[in-house]
Design an enzyme around this catalytic site. Structure first.
Site, PDB file in Angstrom:
ATOM      1  N   HIS A 282       7.013   5.887   1.319  1.00  0.00           N
ATOM      2  CA  HIS A 282       7.845   4.745   0.909  1.00  0.00           C
ATOM      3  C   HIS A 282       8.776   5.140  -0.243  1.00  0.00           C
ATOM      4  O   HIS A 282       9.926   4.725  -0.291  1.00  0.00           O
ATOM      5  CB  HIS A 282       6.962   3.583   0.432  1.00  0.00           C
ATOM      6  CG  HIS A 282       6.080   3.014   1.503  1.00  0.00           C
ATOM      7  ND1 HIS A 282       4.709   3.100   1.475  1.00  0.00           N
ATOM      8  CD2 HIS A 282       6.392   2.340   2.618  1.00  0.00           C
ATOM      9  CE1 HIS A 282       4.212   2.512   2.530  1.00  0.00           C
ATOM     10  NE2 HIS A 282       5.198   2.041   3.255  1.00  0.00           N
TER      11      HIS A 282
ATOM     12  N   GLN B  64       9.544   1.913  16.278  1.00  0.00           N
ATOM     13  CA  GLN B  64       9.953   0.751  15.479  1.00  0.00           C
ATOM     14  C   GLN B  64      11.437   0.881  15.081  1.00  0.00           C
ATOM     15  O   GLN B  64      12.195  -0.090  15.146  1.00  0.00           O
ATOM     16  CB  GLN B  64       9.082   0.650  14.223  1.00  0.00           C
ATOM     17  CG  GLN B  64       9.583  -0.359  13.210  1.00  0.00           C
ATOM     18  CD  GLN B  64       8.583  -0.616  12.099  1.00  0.00           C
ATOM     19  OE1 GLN B  64       7.670  -1.395  12.272  1.00  0.00           O
ATOM     20  NE2 GLN B  64       8.759   0.007  10.952  1.00  0.00           N
TER      21      GLN B  64
ATOM     22  N   ALA C 144       0.865  -1.185   0.000  1.00  0.00           N
ATOM     23  CA  ALA C 144       0.000   0.000   0.000  1.00  0.00           C
ATOM     24  C   ALA C 144       0.901   1.235   0.000  1.00  0.00           C
ATOM     25  O   ALA C 144       0.815   2.114   0.870  1.00  0.00           O
ATOM     26  CB  ALA C 144      -0.963  -0.004   1.179  1.00  0.00           C
TER      27      ALA C 144
ATOM     28  N   GLY D 210      11.127   4.553   7.991  1.00  0.00           N
ATOM     29  CA  GLY D 210      10.570   5.901   8.129  1.00  0.00           C
ATOM     30  C   GLY D 210      10.513   6.338   9.589  1.00  0.00           C
ATOM     31  O   GLY D 210      10.201   5.538  10.476  1.00  0.00           O
TER      32      GLY D 210
HETATM   33  O1  PAF Z   1       6.820  -0.508   8.963  1.00  0.00           O
HETATM   34  C1  PAF Z   1       6.355  -1.492   8.386  1.00  0.00           C
HETATM   35  O2  PAF Z   1       5.758  -1.377   7.328  1.00  0.00           O
HETATM   36  C2  PAF Z   1       6.501  -2.869   9.002  1.00  0.00           C
HETATM   37  O3  PAF Z   1       6.416  -2.815  10.386  1.00  0.00           O
HETATM   38  C3  PAF Z   1       7.785  -3.598   8.572  1.00  0.00           C
HETATM   39  C4  PAF Z   1       9.035  -2.869   9.046  1.00  0.00           C
HETATM   40  C5  PAF Z   1       7.828  -3.714   7.057  1.00  0.00           C
HETATM   41  C6  PAF Z   1       7.828  -5.008   9.151  1.00  0.00           C
HETATM   42  O4  PAF Z   1       6.730  -5.769   8.733  1.00  0.00           O
END
Ligand code: PAF
Length: 278
Positions: free
Chosen positions: A37, A153, A32, A147
């Protein structure tokens, strides 16, 4: 762009590229794709020779099965965006390709796991480290791009990379925002026009806190933010915190680097956002 669905075919291709002296940059995603991205891919191209984007909606990081089910999966559109962005390789495995039946995982990442997002999404960061470990292990990137929007994360994965001495460099890329300030997210497609208008309060509050930073105490800043965010009955605040930018523990007056983080539900859509304060 080359597309691989299996680990073995991808690994074969990448080991050939490595043997020719090329470096690899990985942009892990759940698809998506949006401009956020694409900005990661653009950054990756500055660092590495071969750019790999992974699209895998990772089931182990979802606490809510409904959230997993309704996660957008516009793969054809994603492929088009990746080609236009000049991505070299797409890795788009199935769940069976990534996981063995009954597989378990636990990595002790300390307090980072249960604070802020971790408190509201128990087990989420175990799922994230589980899949990112696998992606790093399969792809063996020299650089990995994440990001800033998912600030916690980035900190969790950096902790894993440091703890396990994984030989790669983590690069955190700035948040990309809609013109009105909303941080770009794959979940934004679920916002109605009204919800989208309400959700702007999140970034507006963060910018206000940054503006007042240094003029008010941390407690005053937090009070101001919570007051603003709770003034809109359409926003259900999960947390607002001003934290140490490295450890994410609540900041004190003498904390060197600080970040303000917010999470809230707007309708049924849960949004997160943050801003680095100094
Ligand atoms: O940030 C994301 O889209 C997800 O948490 C990742 C890092 C791709 C892991 O599934």
């Amino acid at each position: 762009m080359k597309i691989f669905n299996t680990r073995s075919s991808l690994q074969q291709y990448l080991s050939q590229k490595r043997s020719e002296g090329n470096t690899t940059g990985l942009v892990p995603t759940m698809g998506a794709l949006h401009k956020g991205h694409i900005s990661l891919l653009a950054e990756a191209k500055k660092y590495a020779d071969v750019i790999v984007c992974s699209i895998f909606v990772n089931p182990t990081q979802f606490n809510d099965p409904k959230d997993l089910e309704k996660y957008p999966r516009p793969i054809e559109h994603d492929i088009e965006m990746l080609i236009n962005a000049g991505c070299d390789v797409l890795f788009n495995p199935t769940v069976d390709e990534m996981y063995q039946p009954g597989e378990t995982w636990h990595l002790d990442i300390g307090p980072l796991e249960s604070m802020l997002e971790g408190k509201f999404r128990p087990g989420h960061y175990q799922g994230v480290t589980q899949v990112v470990f696998k992606l790093f292990d399969i792809i063996k990137p020299d650089f990995a791009f994440f990001g800033q929007k998912d600030y916690q994360q980035v900190k969790v994965i950096t902790r894993m990379v440091d703890m396990l001495h994984m030989p790669l460099k983590m690069i955190m890329c700035p948040i990309v925002r809609e013109p009105e300030g909303l941080a770009m997210s794959s979940r934004n497609v679920h916002l109605s026009t009204n919800e989208r208008a309400n959700s702007i309060l999140l970034s507006a509050t963060l910018y206000n806190v940054k503006h007042q930073f240094g003029k008010l105490t941390i407690d005053e800043l937090k009070q101001l933010a919570v007051k603003e965010l709770t003034s809109n009955p359409n926003i259900q605040l999960d947390y607002f915190e001003i934290a140490d930018a490295d450890t994410l523990v609540p900041a004190k007056a003498d904390t060197q680097h600080m970040v303000a983080l917010v999470a809230a539900k707007v309708g049924n859509v849960r949004l997160i956002d943050n801003i680095i304060l100094n």
